[in-house]
Design an enzyme around this catalytic site. Sequence first.
Site, PDB file in Angstrom:
ATOM      1  N   LYS A  54      69.323  10.739 -21.345  1.00  7.90           N
ATOM      2  CA  LYS A  54      69.640   9.431 -21.763  1.00  7.90           C
ATOM      3  C   LYS A  54      71.180   9.549 -22.102  1.00  7.90           C
ATOM      4  O   LYS A  54      71.645   8.456 -21.913  1.00  7.90           O
ATOM      5  CB  LYS A  54      68.823   9.230 -23.156  1.00  7.90           C
ATOM      6  CG  LYS A  54      67.184   8.873 -23.139  1.00  7.90           C
ATOM      7  CD  LYS A  54      66.719   9.172 -24.231  1.00  7.90           C
ATOM      8  CE  LYS A  54      65.022   8.865 -23.796  1.00  7.90           C
ATOM      9  NZ  LYS A  54      64.012   9.423 -24.808  1.00  7.90           N
ATOM     10  N   GLN A  98      63.773  10.236 -30.990  1.00  5.99           N
ATOM     11  CA  GLN A  98      63.112  11.076 -30.196  1.00  5.99           C
ATOM     12  C   GLN A  98      61.721  11.599 -30.823  1.00  5.99           C
ATOM     13  O   GLN A  98      61.716  12.199 -31.950  1.00  5.99           O
ATOM     14  CB  GLN A  98      63.770  12.123 -29.495  1.00  5.99           C
ATOM     15  CG  GLN A  98      63.159  13.000 -28.361  1.00  5.99           C
ATOM     16  CD  GLN A  98      62.966  11.916 -27.072  1.00  5.99           C
ATOM     17  OE1 GLN A  98      63.830  11.115 -26.626  1.00  5.99           O
ATOM     18  NE2 GLN A  98      61.778  12.279 -26.536  1.00  5.99           N
ATOM     19  N   ASP A 121      63.217   1.500 -28.304  1.00  7.22           N
ATOM     20  CA  ASP A 121      62.113   1.936 -27.480  1.00  7.22           C
ATOM     21  C   ASP A 121      60.836   0.867 -27.719  1.00  7.22           C
ATOM     22  O   ASP A 121      59.994   1.065 -26.866  1.00  7.22           O
ATOM     23  CB  ASP A 121      61.386   3.076 -28.337  1.00  7.22           C
ATOM     24  CG  ASP A 121      61.776   4.374 -27.809  1.00  7.22           C
ATOM     25  OD1 ASP A 121      61.903   4.439 -26.840  1.00  7.22           O
ATOM     26  OD2 ASP A 121      62.257   5.272 -28.850  1.00  7.22           O
TER      27      ASP A 121
HETATM   28  N1  GUN Z   1      58.763  10.867 -26.279  1.00  7.07           N
HETATM   29  C1  GUN Z   1      58.246  10.915 -25.163  1.00  7.07           C
HETATM   30  N2  GUN Z   1      58.588   9.704 -24.607  1.00  7.07           N
HETATM   31  C2  GUN Z   1      59.369   9.126 -25.335  1.00  7.07           C
HETATM   32  C3  GUN Z   1      59.687   7.689 -25.707  1.00  7.07           C
HETATM   33  O1  GUN Z   1      59.645   7.078 -24.680  1.00  7.07           O
HETATM   34  N3  GUN Z   1      60.759   7.482 -26.513  1.00  7.07           N
HETATM   35  C4  GUN Z   1      60.750   8.309 -27.583  1.00  7.07           C
HETATM   36  N4  GUN Z   1      61.750   7.816 -28.667  1.00  7.07           N
HETATM   37  N5  GUN Z   1      60.150   9.677 -27.602  1.00  7.07           N
HETATM   38  C5  GUN Z   1      59.362   9.914 -26.682  1.00  7.07           C
END
Ligand code: GUN
Length: 283
Positions: A54, A98, A121
């Site tokens: 990211k 996350q 998200d």
């Molecule tokens: N953990 C696994 N997939 C994701 C996601 O798409 N966003 C976030 N914030 N955590 C995750």
Amino acid sequence: MAARIIDGKAVAAKVRSEVAAGVARLKQDKGLVPGLAVVRVGDDPASLSYVTSKRKGCEETGMVSTEHHLPAVATHEEVLAVVHKLNADPSVHAILVQLPLPKQVDADAIIAAVAPEKDADGFHPVHAGNLALGRPGVRPCTPAGVMRLLEEIGFDPRGKRAVVLGRSAIVGRPMGLMLLAADATVTWCHSRTADLASEVGRADLLVAAIGRPKLVKGGWIKPGAVVIDVGTNRGADGKLVGDVEFEVAVERASAITPVPGGVGPMTVAMLLANALEAALRQS
Ligand code: GUN
């Protein structure tokens, strides 16, 4: 005839270049540089790898990313305090916490504490509620990435039978709702579904997001169906394996995503797109 292999890396690169162009425009027009803040708690290796990609994605598209790393023993209040600080920071336009979070942290409460306009998200209950009601809002990155892949291959879900395998808040649930919004006839299947093979056999579109390696047998696939495999399971040899038995499914489907290189690269690309959208909303 073997299926078309859907190149998620190529589509993700296209999305990233669109985002980069949007970022450049925002800088030029409003002097604003979109900022994404990533909150990571603990040292889960998968989370570190997601967060790293990211951050790279942000750098590549001209956005600023900051990481807020807390130790695995951080309390709920400590994580909440970071979220509150980021909500109040005008240089932060988008926030991502996350997942998974350590068990002493109430993940639902943390997600709900993120300012909805900064939620990168689309996990906030306001966005989930709007999606369920068929209203606009921020969409979760992985299902949004699947919708973009379908668009790129010219698959219109309207009137099609779509089977979504999995009902997680991150993928399965929003995926089915997004397909419903696109006028598909949607069936959700899950670990308690009585006859998975026959449900899958009726699907014009299958989205597998259950996290069980090769659970879906290739022979179940309806000939000509489109198969999207969201599974990223680690095999005994350390290689990534999808939820679908690819080698057989590829001979029956009309189009299929590989693992890796299918849906995976789309998630980060759509996150960058969501971060840009958040900055545009706040500009
Ligand atoms: N953990 C696994 N997939 C994701 C996601 O798409 N966003 C976030 N914030 N955590 C995750």
